[in-house]
Design a protein around this motif. Structure first.
Motif, PDB file in Angstrom:
ATOM      1  N   ALA A 173      41.897  39.006  26.949  1.00 58.05           N
ATOM      2  CA  ALA A 173      42.689  39.060  28.186  1.00 58.05           C
ATOM      3  C   ALA A 173      41.924  39.816  29.276  1.00 58.05           C
ATOM      4  O   ALA A 173      41.939  39.428  30.450  1.00 58.05           O
ATOM      5  N   TRP A 174      41.236  40.898  28.890  1.00 56.39           N
ATOM      6  CA  TRP A 174      40.451  41.653  29.872  1.00 56.39           C
ATOM      7  C   TRP A 174      39.335  40.770  30.437  1.00 56.39           C
ATOM      8  O   TRP A 174      39.098  40.746  31.645  1.00 56.39           O
ATOM      9  N   GLN A 175      38.659  40.015  29.573  1.00 59.15           N
ATOM     10  CA  GLN A 175      37.583  39.106  30.026  1.00 59.15           C
ATOM     11  C   GLN A 175      38.112  38.101  31.050  1.00 59.15           C
ATOM     12  O   GLN A 175      37.459  37.806  32.052  1.00 59.15           O
ATOM     13  N   LYS A 176      39.309  37.572  30.795  1.00 58.95           N
ATOM     14  CA  LYS A 176      39.846  36.481  31.619  1.00 58.95           C
ATOM     15  C   LYS A 176      40.493  36.962  32.923  1.00 58.95           C
ATOM     16  O   LYS A 176      40.387  36.293  33.951  1.00 58.95           O
ATOM     17  N   TRP A 177      41.168  38.095  32.883  1.00 62.71           N
ATOM     18  CA  TRP A 177      42.040  38.423  34.024  1.00 62.71           C
ATOM     19  C   TRP A 177      41.805  39.800  34.660  1.00 62.71           C
ATOM     20  O   TRP A 177      42.560  40.220  35.527  1.00 62.71           O
ATOM     21  N   SER A 178      40.757  40.513  34.244  1.00 63.65           N
ATOM     22  CA  SER A 178      40.630  41.897  34.732  1.00 63.65           C
ATOM     23  C   SER A 178      39.854  42.039  36.031  1.00 63.65           C
ATOM     24  O   SER A 178      39.972  43.058  36.707  1.00 63.65           O
TER      25      SER A 178
END
Length: 593
Positions: A173-178
């Protein structure tokens, strides 16, 4: 020999003299006399009746007469049915107080040579600590301190769950939306930031599941086929295969979490001697499985999976290694238990884990015993119940569990409001005030969670816990501060009283008896792995002091120098015991409030 041991020995002699019977010491039941009856110690006579061949009342009267004649400190007795209440000379209690209780090293138990490990906290690195972790940490820390106080050498360890699919969910999730967000760039504490992306993963995953269900898949199919979960599983595989990019991201995000945990642990006042990490232990245990197969403790099924049959022990068959050769949780736990023993060679090892794992630990300990591990007898599961909150009292960021940092912050704020309302700290500096609010807030939280037996589920009410009356941390803290103020005004210095005929009140006698129990209360709490028994003893001590303080004339104005000294001594010992006992619960008692 203390009076209890003396009475037991004399009672055994009485049974021999009166009834010509040799009685085992275990048959003598001695307890405190109930407050409505005269006396201080009570012998339960019923076990002796079968040797005397007489009624309980006659037996009790014969024993009482014998003890009064043969034991110098027994000054009288009375019989209530099968209970023999003994009155002990006031001089005995005063001597006990002067010669033992008043000593600076009273309550300090010498080293026993026993080594004990306490494993607690054990967080996941995909979210911050919550209210359940708070109870776990406070229990683990306090049990460790109690065991130390009872003479053991203690090792506090933390097994961190730092790998697995849940960690990959936050990473993905961090990779995609951070957009490259970090704790520094966002001002968000590291564990909270990683937790934020765990929640985002869950939200996006649910959207994908709903879309697949609308397209005709069942819920189970949708959960397996959602692209996000497949990506997370691929990431976990890449991690296990040592992919450098995945490992680097894992290391960075776990670093953020550890920085965040360090702040939370400091705020809670807990610490550890050693950290173990599941990323280093998850492959352990396979050699233990081989050992178990060689010994015939485990068996292989046709598909190649390895099991143990515990049906004769009232349990079931348990998988210890999958058919593809991969571990299950119990495999890792078997290997980790062996590794911890190899590291520390401890006599006992206590796992502080919630009661939902009761069955798991029964199985784990039983397997280790069957494998012939001599140290398995020293393994204990300190099982504890969940903590509930009154509805609507506190909400976490996700609206599901209460965040530990939020809870600590709220407790300190509530302590501030309640303390300021009392208006007694106007002469405190700002720094002194902040320290006081922290100590009262944390003291309230810790005491409320620790005063209940670990096994019990409890309802935690933040407002009720910060009350300066009743069975609360702040009441005990306030009692300590009140005594310190009294001793300061009296310019107190410790000295034993010498007058042999000093007439003391019943309350003073009760206080001496209660204070004399402190070392045995530490031993009881340590052996039972229960801070609750010590917490409730400290409440009784504080309550008794307040009764004494209101019943006796003003201590500072007392004209009889010996009586004044005795009462100041009593007050000082109460303060010392409250301070030392609360420290074992991880609670600081202020000098001023």
């Amino acid at each position: 020999m203390n009076i209890e041991q003396h009475i037991i020995a004399a009672t055994l002699a009485a049974v021999k003299a009166l009834y010509n019977q040799e009685l085992p010491e275990s048959q003598i039941a001695l307890q405190d006399t109930r407050p409505e009856f005269e006396g201080q110690l009570t012998i339960v006579v019923f076990p002796i009746v079968r040797f005397s061949k007489k009624s309980p009342e006659v037996t009790a009267n014969e024993l009482g007469a014998y003890l009064q004649e043969h034991v110098e400190d027994v000054t009288g007795f009375n019989v209530i049915k099968g209970f023999l209440n003994l009155s002990i000379a006031e001089a005995y209690w005063l001597n006990l107080f002067n010669n033992e209780v008043l000593k600076p090293d009273f309550g300090i138990i010498p080293p026993s040579g026993k080594k004990v490990m306490v494993e607690y906290s054990s967080p996941n690195t995909n979210k911050p600590l919550h209210l359940g972790h708070v109870r776990n940490n406070l229990l683990g820390y306090s049990v460790s301190e109690l065991l130390k106080a009872n003479g053991a050498e203690v090792f506090k360890v933390n097994l961190v769950n730092d790998r697995g699919i849940h960690i990959c969910k936050s990473m993905l999730a961090w990779q995609k939306w951070s957009n490259g967000e970090t704790p520094e760039s966002s001002g968000i504490k590291g564990d909270h930031l990683v937790g934020k992306y765990y929640v985002i993963f869950d939200k996006e995953y649910k959207k994908e599941i709903d879309a697949l269900k609308e397209a005709g898949q069942t819920e189970e199919e949708a959960k397996k086929n959602a692209p996000l979960i497949k990506e997370a599983q691929a990431m976990l595989l890449a991690w296990e295969n040592g992919d450098p990019e995945v490992k680097a991201l894992w290391s960075t995000m776990n670093g953020w979490v550890y920085d965040g945990f360090a702040v939370s642990y400091k705020n809670l006042g807990v610490d550890f001697d050693k950290y173990y990490y599941e990323s280093n232990t998850y492959l352990l245990g396979k050699d233990t499985v081989e050992e178990g197969l060689a010994k015939g403790v485990f068996f292989k099924k046709e598909d190649g999976s390895v099991w143990i049959d515990l049906t004769e022990d009232g349990l079931d068959q348990k998988l210890v290694l999958r058919a593809d050769g991969t571990s299950v949780y119990i495999t890792q736990d078997l290997g980790t238990a062996q590794m911890k023993y190899d590291d520390f060679a401890m006599d006992e090892s206590i796992y502080v884990v919630g009661n939902e794992q009761d069955y798991h630990f029964k199985v784990l300990f039983l397997i280790l015993e069957k494998l012939g591990k001599t140290w398995a007898k020293g393994l204990h599961h300190l099982s504890y119940g969940m903590v509930d909150l009154p509805n609507g009292k506190m909400k976490s960021r996700e609206g599901t569990v209460v965040d530990a940092d939020d809870l600590v912050k709220e407790m300190i704020e509530t302590a501030k409001q309640k303390t300021e309302a009392l208006g007694k700290i106007n002469d405190f500096s700002e720094e002194e005030k902040e320290t006081l609010y922290h100590n009262i807030g944390l003291g309230a939280l810790k005491y409320f969670l620790l005063k209940v037996e670990p096994k019990k589920r409890l309802l935690f009410d933040p407002a009720e816990s910060i009350d300066f009356q009743g069975n609360t941390g702040p009441f005990i803290q306030y009692t300590h501060a009140r005594i310190k103020s009294l001793l300061s005004k009296a310019a107190y210095s410790s000295a034993a009283t010498t007058s042999p005929d000093l007439a003391i009140s019943n309350t003073e006698l009760e206080m001496i008896m209660l204070l004399a129990k402190y070392p045995s209360e530490i031993a009881i709490a340590a052996k039972g792995f229960s801070p609750a028994s010590l917490a409730n003893y400290l409440y009784e001590v504080a309550k008794m002091f307040n009764k004494f303080y209101h019943e006796v004339p003003p201590i500072i104005k007392e004209e009889n120098a010996e009586m004044r000294q005795l009462r100041l001594n009593l007050s000082a010992v109460v303060a010392n015991i409250l301070k030392a006992g609360m420290r074992l619960l991880g609670i600081t008692v202020p000098e001023r409030m």
